[in-house]
Design a protein around this motif. Sequence first.
Motif, PDB file in Angstrom:
ATOM      1  N   GLN A  41       0.845  -1.195   0.000  1.00  0.00           N
ATOM      2  CA  GLN A  41       0.000   0.000   0.000  1.00  0.00           C
ATOM      3  C   GLN A  41       0.885   1.251   0.000  1.00  0.00           C
ATOM      4  O   GLN A  41       1.760   1.398   0.848  1.00  0.00           O
ATOM      5  CB  GLN A  41      -0.896  -0.002   1.238  1.00  0.00           C
ATOM      6  CG  GLN A  41      -1.874  -1.157   1.280  1.00  0.00           C
ATOM      7  CD  GLN A  41      -2.754  -1.127   2.515  1.00  0.00           C
ATOM      8  OE1 GLN A  41      -2.876  -0.083   3.145  1.00  0.00           O
ATOM      9  NE2 GLN A  41      -3.364  -2.258   2.833  1.00  0.00           N
ATOM     10  N   GLU A  42       0.613   2.140  -0.959  1.00  0.00           N
ATOM     11  CA  GLU A  42       1.484   3.301  -1.127  1.00  0.00           C
ATOM     12  C   GLU A  42       1.423   4.264   0.058  1.00  0.00           C
ATOM     13  O   GLU A  42       2.367   5.016   0.300  1.00  0.00           O
ATOM     14  CB  GLU A  42       1.131   4.041  -2.411  1.00  0.00           C
ATOM     15  CG  GLU A  42      -0.321   4.511  -2.466  1.00  0.00           C
ATOM     16  CD  GLU A  42      -0.671   5.124  -3.819  1.00  0.00           C
ATOM     17  OE1 GLU A  42      -1.761   5.689  -3.925  1.00  0.00           O
ATOM     18  OE2 GLU A  42       0.155   5.035  -4.729  1.00  0.00           O
ATOM     19  N   ASN A  43       0.328   4.256   0.852  1.00  0.00           N
ATOM     20  CA  ASN A  43       0.274   5.166   1.995  1.00  0.00           C
ATOM     21  C   ASN A  43       1.255   4.783   3.103  1.00  0.00           C
ATOM     22  O   ASN A  43       1.454   5.537   4.042  1.00  0.00           O
ATOM     23  CB  ASN A  43      -1.156   5.259   2.549  1.00  0.00           C
ATOM     24  CG  ASN A  43      -1.725   3.901   2.920  1.00  0.00           C
ATOM     25  OD1 ASN A  43      -1.016   2.901   2.882  1.00  0.00           O
ATOM     26  ND2 ASN A  43      -3.007   3.871   3.245  1.00  0.00           N
ATOM     27  N   PHE A  44       1.871   3.591   3.003  1.00  0.00           N
ATOM     28  CA  PHE A  44       2.935   3.228   3.942  1.00  0.00           C
ATOM     29  C   PHE A  44       4.097   4.208   3.842  1.00  0.00           C
ATOM     30  O   PHE A  44       4.755   4.514   4.841  1.00  0.00           O
ATOM     31  CB  PHE A  44       3.456   1.811   3.636  1.00  0.00           C
ATOM     32  CG  PHE A  44       2.831   0.737   4.482  1.00  0.00           C
ATOM     33  CD1 PHE A  44       3.472   0.234   5.605  1.00  0.00           C
ATOM     34  CD2 PHE A  44       1.581   0.228   4.160  1.00  0.00           C
ATOM     35  CE1 PHE A  44       2.888  -0.753   6.386  1.00  0.00           C
ATOM     36  CE2 PHE A  44       0.990  -0.755   4.925  1.00  0.00           C
ATOM     37  CZ  PHE A  44       1.641  -1.248   6.043  1.00  0.00           C
ATOM     38  N   GLN A  46       4.064   7.268   3.473  1.00  0.00           N
ATOM     39  CA  GLN A  46       3.841   8.522   4.197  1.00  0.00           C
ATOM     40  C   GLN A  46       4.469   8.476   5.593  1.00  0.00           C
ATOM     41  O   GLN A  46       4.725   9.524   6.202  1.00  0.00           O
ATOM     42  CB  GLN A  46       2.335   8.790   4.316  1.00  0.00           C
ATOM     43  CG  GLN A  46       1.647   9.042   2.975  1.00  0.00           C
ATOM     44  CD  GLN A  46       0.146   9.210   3.120  1.00  0.00           C
ATOM     45  OE1 GLN A  46      -0.386   9.083   4.220  1.00  0.00           O
ATOM     46  NE2 GLN A  46      -0.524   9.501   2.014  1.00  0.00           N
TER      47      GLN A  46
END
Length: 554
Positions: A41-44, A46
């Motif tokens: 998951q790309e929000n990791f 952040q």
Amino acid sequence: MAPVMFAALVLFLLLGYPVAFALAANGLFFALVGIELGMFQENFLQALPERIYGTMNNDVLLAIPFFTFMGLVLERSGMAEDLLDTIGQLFGPIRGGLAYAVVFVGALLAATTGVVAASVISMGLISLPIMLRYGYDRRLATGVIAASGTLAQIIPPSLVLIVLADQLGRSVGDMYEGAFIPGLVLSALYAGYVFLTTIINPARAPGLPPEAQTLRDADGVTRRRSLLVVTILAFAIAIAYMKYFTKVGGGADFVILTMSIAVAVSFVIALINKFLKLNLLSRMTEQVIFVMVPPLALIFLVLGTIFIGVATPTEGGAMGAAGAILLAYGKKRMTFDLLRQATESTAKLSAFVLFILVGARVFSLTFYGVNGHVWVEHLLVGLPGGATGFLIVVNVMVFLLAFFLDFFELAFIIVPLLGPAAEKLGIDLIWFGIILGVNMQTSFMHPPFGFALFFLRSVAPKNPYRDKVTGKMMEPVTTGQIYWGAVPFVVIQCIMVALVVLFPQMVMHYKSSGVQLDQQQINKQLDSISIPGLGGSGGLPGLDLNAPPTLNLQ
């Protein structure tokens, strides 16, 4: 993806890429691949800035530059030279005396400097020519110097113990206290190997000839017994003071305070004897006391305050750095050039550690994002034999990885993956950290990347040379002799790993000095607490604190 990530990291490291950049690049590359494949998951990502800022704000890691600076200042101020010369004279006449002196001074330097490079280079420059001059076997001489230098990795204030405590989420003070006895036992094993060598083959480690023993009185006698008398008297006074004038009855506090008082008493006796010219002490006794007291005082200032809970490791490191400057100034060896060199070297090592840690944070973020920690945990927890099988497999793996990776790299890459599995198996993490610390110590001693061997190679004679004292031509020390000399000490380190595993009480004693909470007493105290105006006589009418909570929605 987790096994592929780990295999790719090993490949990058074997190809010779810098560790910090290999870690970070590997993490970012597989994060992008995972996003494309829908496995990450790309929000990791952040969370990445916060993780890096968290590393920079870590107060525990601030102890690393403090202890590094302290060790470099002490090494450049000539403390190691004074210690080796004096202790060599003290042990010199017996067979293997110089080797015993190297082990003793190596342990003392480890407890004051905590830097392997400083210890090995100092002892290599000072002790190796003397040992070669008087006929020591080259393998024994180089092996004992390299091994004694690595004691700085297990005897507090060790840098690797700070990193291990941080990675395992445990107290540095507990890690230091747990490592103290294993460090002393390992030093004793080194000395035991020297003793066996002198019994089996005395020619490999002869004693110093009479003409080499310069610390004599005017009549030519050394009078070592006066040192024994002063030692017994000082400890008798210290124990009596602790018994009758303090309430400390045992534990680390008692040991540290008793030794501190004994060192202070012996120093006062030597000062009175010198300034009043009483001639009660021999020249050797005075020299040993004056040379030993400064590093011992620094040890008690740093480690003593940490062990008894007065200071944190970071505060202890700051006091140690200030104390090292004062000692160098007191010896009239503190110069601006010395300060500049120590500061530059400290900045380089600190930046090196921080860059590796930042790279490890990037790698671990992606690794955790693809559930790599779950994969590793299932892999290790499911090993046959439970906790015993886990310890055997992990120690073999760390020993093999130490052939190729530095101890910092092992601590930042491997330890965060092993810690959760060890905790799930019920293994005490302080004990586990000490086991890994002793094991990772071998990374300095075996080829192809044994840094202690490289440090010794850099100062050992590479070409035939003429000895300054005897005038004889001396043969050089070969790289093969240095490597073969390290083999017995690597075996001893492996034996020490087994001893720590078999006798965990060597480490677990750290719990006895902690604050012990009695839950029954806590419950009694809580039951006795009364809040004015709430329940009981004079309380709010109709309010019962013991009644179950109710919710009235009308």
